[in-house]
Design a protein around this motif. Sequence first.
Motif, PDB file in Angstrom:
ATOM      1  N   ASP A 123      99.102  21.379  55.683  1.00  0.00           N
ATOM      2  CA  ASP A 123     100.034  20.813  56.666  1.00  0.00           C
ATOM      3  C   ASP A 123      99.334  20.495  57.983  1.00  0.00           C
ATOM      4  O   ASP A 123      99.868  20.735  59.073  1.00  0.00           O
ATOM      5  N   GLN A 153     101.956  21.942  51.946  1.00  0.00           N
ATOM      6  CA  GLN A 153     102.229  23.241  51.337  1.00  0.00           C
ATOM      7  C   GLN A 153     103.568  23.198  50.591  1.00  0.00           C
ATOM      8  O   GLN A 153     104.483  22.471  50.966  1.00  0.00           O
ATOM      9  N   LEU A 154     103.672  23.997  49.550  1.00  0.00           N
ATOM     10  CA  LEU A 154     104.926  24.096  48.806  1.00  0.00           C
ATOM     11  C   LEU A 154     105.983  24.780  49.671  1.00  0.00           C
ATOM     12  O   LEU A 154     105.719  25.793  50.315  1.00  0.00           O
ATOM     13  N   ALA A 155     107.187  24.225  49.698  1.00  0.00           N
ATOM     14  CA  ALA A 155     108.274  24.794  50.494  1.00  0.00           C
ATOM     15  C   ALA A 155     108.588  26.224  50.042  1.00  0.00           C
ATOM     16  O   ALA A 155     108.480  26.557  48.853  1.00  0.00           O
ATOM     17  N   MET A 158     110.685  27.079  47.026  1.00  0.00           N
ATOM     18  CA  MET A 158     110.118  26.999  45.687  1.00  0.00           C
ATOM     19  C   MET A 158     109.008  28.022  45.469  1.00  0.00           C
ATOM     20  O   MET A 158     108.326  27.992  44.454  1.00  0.00           O
ATOM     21  N   ASP A 159     108.831  28.904  46.435  1.00  0.00           N
ATOM     22  CA  ASP A 159     107.805  29.953  46.333  1.00  0.00           C
ATOM     23  C   ASP A 159     108.315  31.196  47.047  1.00  0.00           C
ATOM     24  O   ASP A 159     107.742  31.644  48.041  1.00  0.00           O
ATOM     25  N   HIS A 174      95.993  22.417  44.034  1.00  0.00           N
ATOM     26  CA  HIS A 174      96.807  22.507  45.250  1.00  0.00           C
ATOM     27  C   HIS A 174      96.168  21.908  46.494  1.00  0.00           C
ATOM     28  O   HIS A 174      96.809  21.886  47.551  1.00  0.00           O
TER      29      HIS A 174
END
Length: 431
Positions: A123, A153-155, A158-159, A174
């Motif tokens: 980000d 980055q994955l929100a 969702m993690d 990633h």
Amino acid sequence: MSAPLRFDRGHTDDLMTYLAASPSPYHAVANAAAKLREAGFRELSETDAWDASAGGRYVVRGGALIAWFVPEGADPHPPFRIVGAHTDSPNLRVKPLPDTGSQGWRQVAVEVYGGPLLNSWLDRDLGLAGRLTLRDGTTRLVNVDRPLLRVPQLAIHMDRSIHADGLKLDQQRHMQPIWGLGDDVAEGDLIAFLEDEAGLESGSVAGWDLMTHSVEAPAYLGRDRELLAGPRMDNLLSVHAGTAALAAVAAVDDLPYIPVLAAFDHEETGSQSDTGADGPLLGTVLERSVLARGGSLEDRARALAGTVCLSSDTGHSVHPNYAERHDPTHHPRAGGGPILKVNVNNRYATDGSGRAVFVDACERAGVPFQSFVSNNSMPCGTTIGPITAARHGIRTVDIGVAILSMHSARELCAADDPFLLAGALAAFLRG
């Protein structure tokens, strides 16, 4: 001891400009060479014969630079005083087939270089810079210093386990940055874009060495602006200080040594390249310097026997949130001056005799210094120091500036420590 130096933020201001203008080793070398030219140094080609005249000289090979100053009337056998550093930093580098994408996103295929803190690249607005090699074999620097790429980055939705289990990043899956929208990935798009950015004809680029960089500018930090935040301090901070020190001593009369700056590439990946500290470049330049002044291999041996190298690389300041990770009796602090790095297993090259050389330089410069050793329970990093000592048989001392967030896309140090380092290096080179 000499009177303490008066702090000069002009050095740090210039460092900030240098960091911002040097997003790749190739840019770092070009900018250091420009500073040396301003001080009267001139470039030598490795394929030309070298003359014996006095003055400053430098050689550029890729992302490495070796510079030295020969005093008027110097004999062939005076020892060298070498400041060693490296020009490369951990980052994300472009692969041979860079054009990729998925799910309606256009991406750039990258490979992880060195040991970056991967989370620091998430980000963050990234530019792209490096070297383009043309079909005729010439090279051209390119620097897209504006927001071009981003590794999203994955929100957290969702993690959900990230806070309990920590962030886990797969380097292949990633870390591929996004740079546009679309389902059609056309081979050659990225290089065509960079040809246009560099003002080159379409199809003229045959090879590339490209890497990402944060486009956020270096900045003073804190209430009293006593901190410096910026990219690539590991280890352009030392390259900049070494360049300033060499330029300063070139104006000194009656130097007892030949002062040298050796800025290598590929330290972050082991130094084994033609431009790395484990390659032949430094040894070849030193030998040719002796021979150009009419010396023999005997003179070269005499010179190296008295040579000392300060391997200058950033080190670890004690971390206020992780103080237990440090040796309990060695807590180098930001703002406390350069650090002397010691490791009895030769991960650093410093020994007692080398320490004496560094102490003498600091005392003559009026610069405070600190000592660093790693916690016995944690493995120690290494530098170009042991490599330089072993390859050339010269006494080598590991030093540097204490920083936080080493190998992050953005690192942190005390704003006055770079000036103190430059002062110690200049005193060392003067002898």
